[in-house]
Design a protein around this motif. Structure first.
Motif, PDB file in Angstrom:
ATOM      1  N   ALA A  38      14.262  -9.726  15.787  1.00 47.84           N
ATOM      2  CA  ALA A  38      14.579  -8.413  15.196  1.00 47.84           C
ATOM      3  C   ALA A  38      14.495  -7.328  16.270  1.00 47.84           C
ATOM      4  O   ALA A  38      15.328  -6.409  16.309  1.00 47.84           O
ATOM      5  CB  ALA A  38      13.648  -8.100  14.033  1.00 47.84           C
ATOM      6  N   ASP A  39      13.510  -7.424  17.155  1.00 53.51           N
ATOM      7  CA  ASP A  39      13.365  -6.461  18.252  1.00 53.51           C
ATOM      8  C   ASP A  39      14.552  -6.585  19.211  1.00 53.51           C
ATOM      9  O   ASP A  39      15.080  -5.588  19.695  1.00 53.51           O
ATOM     10  CB  ASP A  39      12.052  -6.715  18.999  1.00 53.51           C
ATOM     11  N   ALA A  77      17.445  -4.857  17.682  1.00 51.51           N
ATOM     12  CA  ALA A  77      17.266  -3.397  17.671  1.00 51.51           C
ATOM     13  C   ALA A  77      17.445  -2.799  19.066  1.00 51.51           C
ATOM     14  O   ALA A  77      17.894  -1.660  19.212  1.00 51.51           O
ATOM     15  CB  ALA A  77      15.887  -3.052  17.112  1.00 51.51           C
ATOM     16  N   GLU A  78      17.115  -3.583  20.085  1.00 53.22           N
ATOM     17  CA  GLU A  78      17.150  -3.056  21.457  1.00 53.22           C
ATOM     18  C   GLU A  78      18.464  -3.343  22.186  1.00 53.22           C
ATOM     19  O   GLU A  78      18.654  -2.895  23.310  1.00 53.22           O
ATOM     20  CB  GLU A  78      16.004  -3.692  22.273  1.00 53.22           C
ATOM     21  N   LYS A 125      22.615  -3.362  17.567  1.00 56.15           N
ATOM     22  CA  LYS A 125      21.634  -2.554  16.843  1.00 56.15           C
ATOM     23  C   LYS A 125      22.093  -2.120  15.446  1.00 56.15           C
ATOM     24  O   LYS A 125      21.258  -1.816  14.599  1.00 56.15           O
ATOM     25  CB  LYS A 125      21.131  -1.382  17.674  1.00 56.15           C
ATOM     26  N   ASN A 126      23.408  -2.128  15.208  1.00 55.88           N
ATOM     27  CA  ASN A 126      23.868  -1.791  13.856  1.00 55.88           C
ATOM     28  C   ASN A 126      24.050  -3.011  12.954  1.00 55.88           C
ATOM     29  O   ASN A 126      24.415  -2.884  11.791  1.00 55.88           O
ATOM     30  CB  ASN A 126      25.176  -1.011  13.923  1.00 55.88           C
ATOM     31  N   LYS A 184      23.030  -5.718  10.507  1.00 54.13           N
ATOM     32  CA  LYS A 184      21.969  -5.708   9.491  1.00 54.13           C
ATOM     33  C   LYS A 184      21.199  -7.021   9.565  1.00 54.13           C
ATOM     34  O   LYS A 184      21.575  -8.009   8.945  1.00 54.13           O
ATOM     35  CB  LYS A 184      22.593  -5.515   8.113  1.00 54.13           C
ATOM     36  N   SER A 190      10.180  -7.331  12.466  1.00 53.22           N
ATOM     37  CA  SER A 190       9.964  -7.229  13.914  1.00 53.22           C
ATOM     38  C   SER A 190       8.868  -8.197  14.339  1.00 53.22           C
ATOM     39  O   SER A 190       8.157  -8.759  13.500  1.00 53.22           O
ATOM     40  CB  SER A 190       9.526  -5.804  14.248  1.00 53.22           C
ATOM     41  N   ASP A 227       7.931  -2.180  11.804  1.00 57.94           N
ATOM     42  CA  ASP A 227       9.281  -2.342  11.240  1.00 57.94           C
ATOM     43  C   ASP A 227       9.324  -3.664  10.500  1.00 57.94           C
ATOM     44  O   ASP A 227       9.148  -4.720  11.107  1.00 57.94           O
ATOM     45  CB  ASP A 227      10.331  -2.366  12.349  1.00 57.94           C
TER      46      ASP A 227
END
Ligand code: AMP
Ligand code: GLY
Length: 423
Positions: free
Chosen positions: A79-80, A83-84, A89-90, A92, A97, A269
Protein backbone atom coordinates in the motif's frame (compact mmCIF):
# COMPACT_ATOMS: atom_id res chain seq x y z
CA UNK A 1 -13.08 0.02 -14.40
CA UNK A 2 -10.38 -2.63 -14.70
CA UNK A 3 -9.74 -4.50 -11.47
CA UNK A 4 -6.85 -6.71 -10.31
CA UNK A 5 -7.12 -9.22 -7.46
CA UNK A 6 -3.81 -10.36 -5.95
CA UNK A 7 -3.59 -13.96 -4.73
CA UNK A 8 -4.39 -17.50 -5.78
CA UNK A 9 -6.64 -19.11 -3.17
CA UNK A 10 -10.30 -19.70 -2.50
CA UNK A 11 -10.46 -16.23 -0.99
CA UNK A 12 -9.28 -14.64 -4.21
CA UNK A 13 -11.61 -16.72 -6.37
CA UNK A 14 -14.45 -15.48 -4.16
CA UNK A 15 -13.35 -11.84 -4.57
CA UNK A 16 -13.17 -12.39 -8.32
CA UNK A 17 -16.59 -14.08 -8.37
CA UNK A 18 -18.20 -11.08 -6.63
CA UNK A 19 -16.31 -8.47 -8.65
CA UNK A 20 -17.17 -10.21 -11.92
CA UNK A 21 -20.84 -9.62 -11.01
CA UNK A 22 -20.26 -5.91 -10.41
CA UNK A 23 -21.72 -3.49 -12.93
CA UNK A 24 -18.61 -1.38 -12.28
CA UNK A 25 -16.13 -4.01 -13.42
CA UNK A 26 -14.98 -3.96 -17.04
CA UNK A 27 -11.92 -6.22 -17.22
CA UNK A 28 -11.00 -8.44 -14.32
CA UNK A 29 -7.48 -9.76 -13.69
CA UNK A 30 -6.19 -12.14 -11.03
CA UNK A 31 -2.50 -12.62 -10.23
CA UNK A 32 -1.47 -15.36 -10.13
CA UNK A 33 -4.96 -16.93 -9.78
CA UNK A 34 -6.04 -20.56 -10.24
CA UNK A 35 -8.21 -22.63 -12.58
CA UNK A 36 -11.36 -21.13 -11.06
CA UNK A 37 -10.33 -17.53 -11.60
CA UNK A 38 -9.18 -18.38 -15.15
CA UNK A 39 -12.80 -19.13 -16.02
CA UNK A 40 -14.07 -15.65 -15.02
CA UNK A 41 -11.00 -13.40 -15.30
CA UNK A 42 -7.60 -13.13 -16.94
CA UNK A 43 -4.90 -14.79 -14.87
CA UNK A 44 -1.51 -13.09 -14.88
CA UNK A 45 1.41 -15.18 -13.74
CA UNK A 46 3.19 -12.79 -11.38
CA UNK A 47 4.15 -13.01 -7.74
CA UNK A 48 2.10 -11.05 -5.19
CA UNK A 49 5.26 -9.66 -3.58
CA UNK A 50 7.03 -8.50 -6.75
CA UNK A 51 5.86 -4.87 -6.59
CA UNK A 52 7.78 -3.75 -9.67
CA UNK A 53 6.10 -6.38 -11.87
CA UNK A 54 2.74 -5.57 -10.33
CA UNK A 55 3.29 -1.91 -11.20
CA UNK A 56 3.96 -2.78 -14.85
CA UNK A 57 0.88 -4.98 -14.94
CA UNK A 58 -1.31 -2.22 -13.46
CA UNK A 59 0.00 0.41 -15.87
CA UNK A 60 -0.13 -1.84 -18.96
CA UNK A 61 -3.70 -2.93 -18.30
CA UNK A 62 -5.11 0.41 -17.13
CA UNK A 63 -6.06 -1.10 -13.81
CA UNK A 64 -7.87 1.30 -11.50
CA UNK A 65 -8.51 -0.91 -8.50
CA UNK A 66 -6.29 -3.52 -6.81
CA UNK A 67 -7.63 -5.86 -4.13
CA UNK A 68 -4.89 -7.50 -2.05
CA UNK A 69 -5.84 -10.98 -0.83
CA UNK A 70 -2.97 -12.34 1.32
CA UNK A 71 -1.02 -10.72 4.17
CA UNK A 72 2.52 -11.00 2.79
CA UNK A 73 2.40 -8.10 0.31
CA UNK A 74 0.62 -5.95 2.90
CA UNK A 75 3.21 -6.62 5.60
CA UNK A 76 5.89 -5.89 2.98
CA UNK A 77 4.29 -2.51 2.28
CA UNK A 78 2.42 -2.77 -1.03
CA UNK A 79 0.00 0.00 0.00
CA UNK A 80 2.91 2.35 0.79
CA UNK A 81 4.56 1.43 -2.53
CA UNK A 82 1.39 2.38 -4.40
CA UNK A 83 0.95 5.63 -2.44
CA UNK A 84 4.56 6.64 -3.09
CA UNK A 85 4.73 5.72 -6.81
CA UNK A 86 3.45 8.48 -9.09
CA UNK A 87 1.87 6.16 -11.70
CA UNK A 88 0.07 4.22 -8.97
CA UNK A 89 -1.00 6.73 -6.37
CA UNK A 90 -4.51 7.14 -7.78
CA UNK A 91 -5.06 3.41 -8.10
CA UNK A 92 -7.64 2.32 -5.55
CA UNK A 93 -5.67 -0.23 -3.57
CA UNK A 94 -7.64 -2.15 -0.95
CA UNK A 95 -5.32 -3.09 1.89
CA UNK A 96 -3.69 -1.30 4.83
CA UNK A 97 -0.33 0.47 4.90
CA UNK A 98 2.71 -1.31 6.31
CA UNK A 99 2.14 0.28 9.74
CA UNK A 100 -1.42 -0.99 9.69
CA UNK A 101 -0.37 -4.45 8.54
CA UNK A 102 1.90 -4.74 11.58
CA UNK A 103 -1.23 -5.66 13.55
CA UNK A 104 -0.86 -9.03 11.84
CA UNK A 105 2.89 -8.89 11.17
CA UNK A 106 3.82 -8.66 14.85
CA UNK A 107 1.90 -10.30 17.68
CA UNK A 108 3.68 -8.03 20.15
CA UNK A 109 2.63 -4.93 18.24
CA UNK A 110 -0.96 -6.20 18.20
CA UNK A 111 -0.89 -6.76 21.97
CA UNK A 112 0.58 -3.30 22.60
CA UNK A 113 -2.09 -1.76 20.39
CA UNK A 114 -4.81 -3.54 22.35
CA UNK A 115 -3.34 -2.44 25.68
CA UNK A 116 -2.98 1.14 24.46
CA UNK A 117 -6.60 1.30 23.30
CA UNK A 118 -8.05 -0.77 26.16
CA UNK A 119 -9.27 -3.58 23.93
CA UNK A 120 -9.98 -6.80 25.88
CA UNK A 121 -7.41 -9.54 25.24
CA UNK A 122 -5.45 -12.18 27.17
CA UNK A 123 -2.74 -10.99 29.57
CA UNK A 124 0.74 -11.43 28.09
CA UNK A 125 4.50 -10.81 28.27
CA UNK A 126 6.98 -11.00 25.43
CA UNK A 127 10.50 -12.40 25.44
CA UNK A 128 13.64 -12.61 23.30
CA UNK A 129 16.68 -14.89 23.50
CA UNK A 130 18.22 -12.45 25.99
CA UNK A 131 15.24 -12.86 28.32
CA UNK A 132 14.79 -16.63 27.84
CA UNK A 133 15.26 -17.39 31.56
CA UNK A 134 12.72 -14.70 32.51
CA UNK A 135 10.35 -16.31 30.00
CA UNK A 136 10.73 -19.69 31.67
CA UNK A 137 10.12 -18.07 35.08
CA UNK A 138 7.01 -16.37 33.67
CA UNK A 139 5.71 -19.76 32.47
CA UNK A 140 6.14 -21.10 36.02
CA UNK A 141 3.72 -18.46 37.29
CA UNK A 142 1.00 -19.43 34.81
CA UNK A 143 -1.49 -22.27 34.91
CA UNK A 144 -1.60 -24.72 31.98
CA UNK A 145 -2.30 -24.79 29.12
CA UNK A 146 0.54 -22.49 28.04
CA UNK A 147 0.14 -20.35 24.91
CA UNK A 148 3.34 -19.47 23.00
CA UNK A 149 3.16 -17.26 19.93
CA UNK A 150 5.94 -16.48 17.49
CA UNK A 151 5.89 -12.71 17.06
CA UNK A 152 6.19 -12.64 13.26
CA UNK A 153 4.38 -14.22 10.30
CA UNK A 154 4.67 -18.01 10.39
CA UNK A 155 2.07 -19.08 7.81
CA UNK A 156 -0.53 -19.73 10.54
CA UNK A 157 1.73 -22.22 12.35
CA UNK A 158 3.38 -19.96 14.91
CA UNK A 159 1.07 -20.62 17.88
CA UNK A 160 1.76 -23.51 20.25
CA UNK A 161 -0.61 -24.56 23.03
CA UNK A 162 1.01 -26.93 25.52
CA UNK A 163 -0.27 -28.67 28.62
CA UNK A 164 3.05 -29.54 30.19
CA UNK A 165 5.30 -26.93 31.82
CA UNK A 166 8.59 -28.57 30.87
CA UNK A 167 7.45 -28.98 27.31
CA UNK A 168 6.43 -25.31 27.23
CA UNK A 169 9.86 -24.26 28.51
CA UNK A 170 11.55 -26.48 25.92
CA UNK A 171 9.43 -25.05 23.08
CA UNK A 172 10.13 -21.52 24.24
CA UNK A 173 13.82 -22.33 23.98
CA UNK A 174 13.33 -23.95 20.56
CA UNK A 175 11.58 -20.81 19.34
CA UNK A 176 14.00 -18.26 20.79
CA UNK A 177 17.35 -20.05 20.64
CA UNK A 178 16.89 -22.55 17.81
CA UNK A 179 14.80 -20.51 15.33
CA UNK A 180 11.89 -22.96 15.36
CA UNK A 181 9.91 -20.53 13.18
CA UNK A 182 12.95 -18.75 11.75
CA UNK A 183 13.10 -15.00 12.20
CA UNK A 184 9.39 -15.01 13.16
CA UNK A 185 10.19 -16.58 16.55
CA UNK A 186 13.11 -14.33 17.50
CA UNK A 187 10.51 -12.78 19.78
CA UNK A 188 7.79 -14.81 21.53
CA UNK A 189 4.56 -13.65 23.16
CA UNK A 190 3.46 -15.82 26.09
CA UNK A 191 -0.20 -15.44 26.80
CA UNK A 192 -2.82 -16.38 29.34
CA UNK A 193 -4.99 -19.23 27.99
CA UNK A 194 -8.59 -18.25 27.34
CA UNK A 195 -11.15 -21.03 27.51
CA UNK A 196 -14.17 -20.41 25.31
CA UNK A 197 -15.65 -20.65 21.84
CA UNK A 198 -14.14 -18.81 18.90
CA UNK A 199 -15.69 -16.67 16.22
CA UNK A 200 -14.44 -14.13 13.73
CA UNK A 201 -15.73 -10.68 12.95
CA UNK A 202 -14.81 -8.94 9.72
CA UNK A 203 -14.68 -5.20 9.34
CA UNK A 204 -14.18 -3.13 6.21
CA UNK A 205 -12.71 0.26 7.11
CA UNK A 206 -11.57 3.38 5.30
CA UNK A 207 -9.52 4.41 8.33
CA UNK A 208 -12.30 6.53 9.84
CA UNK A 209 -15.60 4.79 9.12
CA UNK A 210 -16.33 1.10 9.11
CA UNK A 211 -18.85 -1.54 8.09
CA UNK A 212 -19.20 -4.73 10.09
CA UNK A 213 -19.48 -7.64 7.67
CA UNK A 214 -21.13 -10.99 8.46
CA UNK A 215 -19.55 -13.08 11.23
CA UNK A 216 -18.02 -16.48 10.52
CA UNK A 217 -16.54 -19.46 12.28
CA UNK A 218 -13.86 -21.58 10.70
CA UNK A 219 -12.65 -25.09 11.45
CA UNK A 220 -8.86 -25.12 11.53
CA UNK A 221 -7.95 -28.66 12.55
CA UNK A 222 -7.52 -31.42 9.97
CA UNK A 223 -9.44 -34.04 11.95
CA UNK A 224 -13.10 -34.54 12.85
CA UNK A 225 -14.07 -33.14 16.24
CA UNK A 226 -11.32 -30.51 15.98
CA UNK A 227 -8.42 -32.91 16.36
CA UNK A 228 -5.01 -33.23 14.71
CA UNK A 229 -2.82 -30.61 13.08
CA UNK A 230 -3.81 -27.06 12.26
CA UNK A 231 -4.59 -26.28 8.63
CA UNK A 232 -5.41 -23.04 6.83
CA UNK A 233 -9.07 -23.89 7.44
CA UNK A 234 -11.24 -26.90 6.54
CA UNK A 235 -14.62 -25.20 6.36
CA UNK A 236 -16.64 -22.29 7.67
CA UNK A 237 -20.16 -21.13 8.38
CA UNK A 238 -21.77 -17.69 8.47
CA UNK A 239 -23.45 -16.21 10.44
CA UNK A 240 -22.25 -17.61 13.75
CA UNK A 241 -25.44 -18.73 15.52
CA UNK A 242 -24.29 -17.69 19.01
CA UNK A 243 -23.26 -14.19 17.89
CA UNK A 244 -26.52 -12.66 19.04
CA UNK A 245 -27.31 -8.94 19.23
CA UNK A 246 -26.09 -8.59 22.80
CA UNK A 247 -22.71 -10.16 22.02
CA UNK A 248 -22.37 -8.21 18.76
CA UNK A 249 -23.07 -4.93 20.55
CA UNK A 250 -20.30 -5.71 23.07
CA UNK A 251 -17.96 -6.59 20.21
CA UNK A 252 -18.72 -3.35 18.40
CA UNK A 253 -18.45 -1.12 21.49
CA UNK A 254 -15.45 -2.72 23.15
CA UNK A 255 -13.48 -3.99 20.17
CA UNK A 256 -14.46 -2.69 16.72
CA UNK A 257 -14.88 1.01 17.60
CA UNK A 258 -11.74 1.23 19.76
CA UNK A 259 -9.77 -0.57 17.03
CA UNK A 260 -10.80 1.82 14.25
CA UNK A 261 -10.47 4.86 16.55
CA UNK A 262 -7.05 3.59 17.64
CA UNK A 263 -5.88 3.36 14.02
CA UNK A 264 -7.12 6.91 13.37
CA UNK A 265 -5.53 8.29 16.58
CA UNK A 266 -2.21 6.76 15.58
CA UNK A 267 -2.53 8.26 12.07
CA UNK A 268 -2.31 4.87 10.42
CA UNK A 269 -3.50 4.69 6.81
CA UNK A 270 -5.88 1.78 6.79
CA UNK A 271 -8.17 1.14 3.85
CA UNK A 272 -9.04 -2.50 3.95
CA UNK A 273 -10.20 -5.41 6.03
CA UNK A 274 -9.69 -6.05 9.71
CA UNK A 275 -10.30 -9.70 10.55
CA UNK A 276 -10.74 -9.95 14.30
CA UNK A 277 -10.29 -13.41 15.78
CA UNK A 278 -12.33 -13.52 18.98
CA UNK A 279 -13.02 -15.88 21.79
CA UNK A 280 -16.16 -15.73 23.91
CA UNK A 281 -15.46 -16.46 27.56
CA UNK A 282 -18.56 -16.38 29.84
CA UNK A 283 -20.36 -14.24 27.26
CA UNK A 284 -17.57 -11.67 27.14
CA UNK A 285 -15.55 -11.20 23.92
CA UNK A 286 -11.72 -11.11 23.90
CA UNK A 287 -9.42 -10.58 20.93
CA UNK A 288 -7.18 -13.53 20.08
CA UNK A 289 -5.59 -11.96 17.02
CA UNK A 290 -5.90 -9.39 14.30
CA UNK A 291 -5.43 -10.19 10.65
CA UNK A 292 -5.23 -7.40 8.11
CA UNK A 293 -6.98 -9.25 5.29
CA UNK A 294 -9.98 -11.51 4.88
CA UNK A 295 -9.85 -15.10 6.14
CA UNK A 296 -9.73 -18.16 3.94
CA UNK A 297 -12.18 -20.05 3.91
CA UNK A 298 -14.19 -17.40 5.82
CA UNK A 299 -14.34 -15.23 2.68
CA UNK A 300 -16.12 -18.09 0.90
CA UNK A 301 -19.07 -17.73 3.32
CA UNK A 302 -18.92 -14.01 4.12
CA UNK A 303 -18.83 -12.49 0.62
CA UNK A 304 -21.63 -14.59 -0.93
CA UNK A 305 -23.92 -13.07 1.74
CA UNK A 306 -23.07 -9.47 0.82
CA UNK A 307 -25.62 -8.15 -1.67
CA UNK A 308 -24.12 -4.67 -2.07
CA UNK A 309 -21.89 -4.23 -5.13
CA UNK A 310 -18.40 -5.07 -3.90
CA UNK A 311 -16.66 -2.60 -6.24
CA UNK A 312 -18.87 0.20 -4.85
CA UNK A 313 -17.91 -0.79 -1.32
CA UNK A 314 -14.23 -0.82 -2.23
CA UNK A 315 -14.43 2.52 -3.99
CA UNK A 316 -16.06 4.08 -0.90
CA UNK A 317 -13.31 2.51 1.19
CA UNK A 318 -10.60 4.10 -0.90
CA UNK A 319 -12.39 7.48 -1.03
CA UNK A 320 -13.00 7.38 2.74
CA UNK A 321 -16.75 7.80 2.41
CA UNK A 322 -17.83 4.38 3.60
CA UNK A 323 -20.42 6.11 5.78
CA UNK A 324 -22.33 7.27 2.70
CA UNK A 325 -23.04 3.75 1.50
CA UNK A 326 -25.27 1.14 3.09
CA UNK A 327 -24.50 -2.52 3.11
CA UNK A 328 -27.12 -5.16 2.46
CA UNK A 329 -26.63 -8.64 3.86
CA UNK A 330 -28.48 -11.76 2.74
CA UNK A 331 -30.42 -13.27 5.66
CA UNK A 332 -29.62 -16.76 4.36
CA UNK A 333 -26.83 -18.70 6.04
CA UNK A 334 -23.75 -19.87 4.18
CA UNK A 335 -21.55 -22.91 4.73
CA UNK A 336 -18.42 -24.03 2.97
CA UNK A 337 -16.50 -27.31 3.05
CA UNK A 338 -12.89 -27.48 1.90
CA UNK A 339 -11.67 -30.44 -0.14
CA UNK A 340 -8.00 -31.07 0.53
CA UNK A 341 -5.20 -33.26 -0.82
CA UNK A 342 -4.53 -36.49 1.08
CA UNK A 343 -1.66 -35.91 3.52
CA UNK A 344 -2.30 -32.18 3.93
CA UNK A 345 -1.31 -30.25 6.10
CA UNK A 346 1.83 -32.38 5.91
CA UNK A 347 3.27 -33.68 2.64
CA UNK A 348 0.89 -34.27 -0.27
CA UNK A 349 1.00 -34.79 -4.02
CA UNK A 350 -0.22 -32.39 -6.68
CA UNK A 351 -1.41 -32.84 -10.25
CA UNK A 352 -4.40 -35.14 -9.60
CA UNK A 353 -7.31 -34.74 -11.98
CA UNK A 354 -10.50 -33.36 -10.41
CA UNK A 355 -13.69 -34.81 -11.87
CA UNK A 356 -17.39 -34.07 -11.47
CA UNK A 357 -17.20 -30.28 -11.23
CA UNK A 358 -19.81 -29.82 -13.95
CA UNK A 359 -22.34 -31.88 -11.96
CA UNK A 360 -22.43 -29.50 -8.99
CA UNK A 361 -25.91 -27.98 -8.59
CA UNK A 362 -27.09 -25.29 -6.20
CA UNK A 363 -23.65 -24.77 -4.62
CA UNK A 364 -20.79 -22.50 -5.61
CA UNK A 365 -17.41 -24.05 -6.42
CA UNK A 366 -14.54 -21.86 -5.25
CA UNK A 367 -11.15 -23.05 -6.45
CA UNK A 368 -8.11 -22.82 -4.17
CA UNK A 369 -5.13 -25.00 -5.16
CA UNK A 370 -6.11 -25.89 -8.73
CA UNK A 371 -4.66 -25.37 -12.19
CA UNK A 372 -5.73 -25.95 -15.78
CA UNK A 373 -3.71 -28.26 -17.98
CA UNK A 374 -5.03 -28.87 -21.48
CA UNK A 375 -8.74 -29.13 -20.73
CA UNK A 376 -8.29 -30.84 -17.37
CA UNK A 377 -8.47 -29.31 -13.91
CA UNK A 378 -5.72 -30.60 -11.64
CA UNK A 379 -4.97 -30.27 -7.94
CA UNK A 380 -2.19 -27.80 -7.27
CA UNK A 381 -2.07 -27.34 -3.51
CA UNK A 382 -3.09 -28.65 -0.09
CA UNK A 383 -6.46 -26.95 0.00
CA UNK A 384 -8.04 -27.63 -3.38
CA UNK A 385 -11.68 -26.56 -3.60
CA UNK A 386 -14.29 -24.99 -1.30
CA UNK A 387 -17.94 -25.88 -1.86
CA UNK A 388 -20.19 -23.09 -0.61
CA UNK A 389 -23.96 -23.27 -0.26
CA UNK A 390 -26.62 -20.87 0.95
CA UNK A 391 -29.88 -21.81 2.62
CA UNK A 392 -32.29 -20.89 5.44
CA UNK A 393 -29.88 -22.14 8.08
CA UNK A 394 -26.33 -23.48 8.16
CA UNK A 395 -27.43 -27.10 8.52
CA UNK A 396 -29.42 -27.00 5.30
CA UNK A 397 -26.59 -25.17 3.58
CA UNK A 398 -24.09 -27.80 4.74
CA UNK A 399 -26.34 -30.59 3.51
CA UNK A 400 -26.25 -29.11 0.01
CA UNK A 401 -22.46 -28.83 0.09
CA UNK A 402 -22.06 -32.42 1.25
CA UNK A 403 -24.49 -33.68 -1.42
CA UNK A 404 -22.45 -31.96 -4.10
CA UNK A 405 -19.16 -33.24 -2.69
CA UNK A 406 -20.46 -36.78 -3.39
CA UNK A 407 -20.24 -35.92 -7.10
CA UNK A 408 -16.61 -34.78 -6.95
CA UNK A 409 -13.45 -36.79 -6.81
CA UNK A 410 -9.70 -36.76 -7.09
CA UNK A 411 -7.07 -39.20 -5.90
CA UNK A 412 -6.81 -39.11 -2.07
CA UNK A 413 -9.44 -36.35 -1.72
CA UNK A 414 -10.08 -35.57 1.94
CA UNK A 415 -12.53 -33.31 3.80
CA UNK A 416 -14.15 -32.94 7.19
CA UNK A 417 -17.69 -34.25 7.35
CA UNK A 418 -18.46 -32.48 10.65
CA UNK A 419 -18.25 -28.76 9.88
CA UNK A 420 -20.51 -26.96 12.39
CA UNK A 421 -20.44 -29.94 14.77
CA UNK A 422 -19.92 -27.78 17.88
CA UNK A 423 -22.77 -25.32 17.35
P1 AMP B 1 -3.70 -17.24 16.27
O1 AMP B 1 -2.72 -17.60 15.19
O2 AMP B 1 -3.27 -16.12 17.16
O3 AMP B 1 -5.10 -17.11 15.75
O4 AMP B 1 -3.81 -18.54 17.19
C1 AMP B 1 -4.16 -19.78 16.63
C2 AMP B 1 -5.18 -20.45 17.49
O5 AMP B 1 -4.64 -20.66 18.81
C3 AMP B 1 -6.43 -19.63 17.74
O6 AMP B 1 -7.36 -19.76 16.71
C4 AMP B 1 -6.92 -20.23 19.03
O7 AMP B 1 -7.60 -21.45 18.79
C5 AMP B 1 -5.66 -20.54 19.76
N1 AMP B 1 -5.30 -19.47 20.71
C6 AMP B 1 -4.54 -18.40 20.47
N2 AMP B 1 -4.42 -17.64 21.57
C7 AMP B 1 -5.12 -18.24 22.54
C8 AMP B 1 -5.38 -17.93 23.92
N3 AMP B 1 -4.87 -16.87 24.53
N4 AMP B 1 -6.17 -18.78 24.60
C9 AMP B 1 -6.68 -19.89 24.01
N5 AMP B 1 -6.47 -20.23 22.74
C10 AMP B 1 -5.70 -19.42 22.00
N1 GLY C 1 -8.91 -19.25 8.18
C1 GLY C 1 -8.00 -18.50 8.96
C2 GLY C 1 -7.24 -17.48 8.25
O1 GLY C 1 -7.49 -17.14 7.11
O2 GLY C 1 -6.32 -16.94 8.86
Amino acid sequence: MNILVLGSGGREHTFAYKLAQSKRCKNLFVAPGNAGTAAIATNIDISVTNFETIKNCVVDNNIEMVVVGPEDPLVQGIADYFAETSELKNVKLIGPSKRGALLEGSKQRAKEFMMQHKIPTAAYESFTVQSLEAGKAFLEQLNPPYVLKADGLAAGKGVLILNNLNEAKQELENMLSHNKFGEASSKVVIEEFLDGIELSVFVLTDGKNYKILPTAKDYKRIGEGDTGLNTGGMGAISPVPFADEVLMQKIEDRIVKPTIDGLAKENIDYKGFVFIGLIKVNNEPYVIEYNVRMGDPETEVVLPRIKTDLADLFEATFNQNLNDISIEIDTKAAATVMLVSGGYPEGYEKGKEITGLKNVKDSIVFHAGTKMEDDKILTNGGRVIAITSLDEDYKKALKKSYQNIEKLSFDRMNYRSDIGFDL
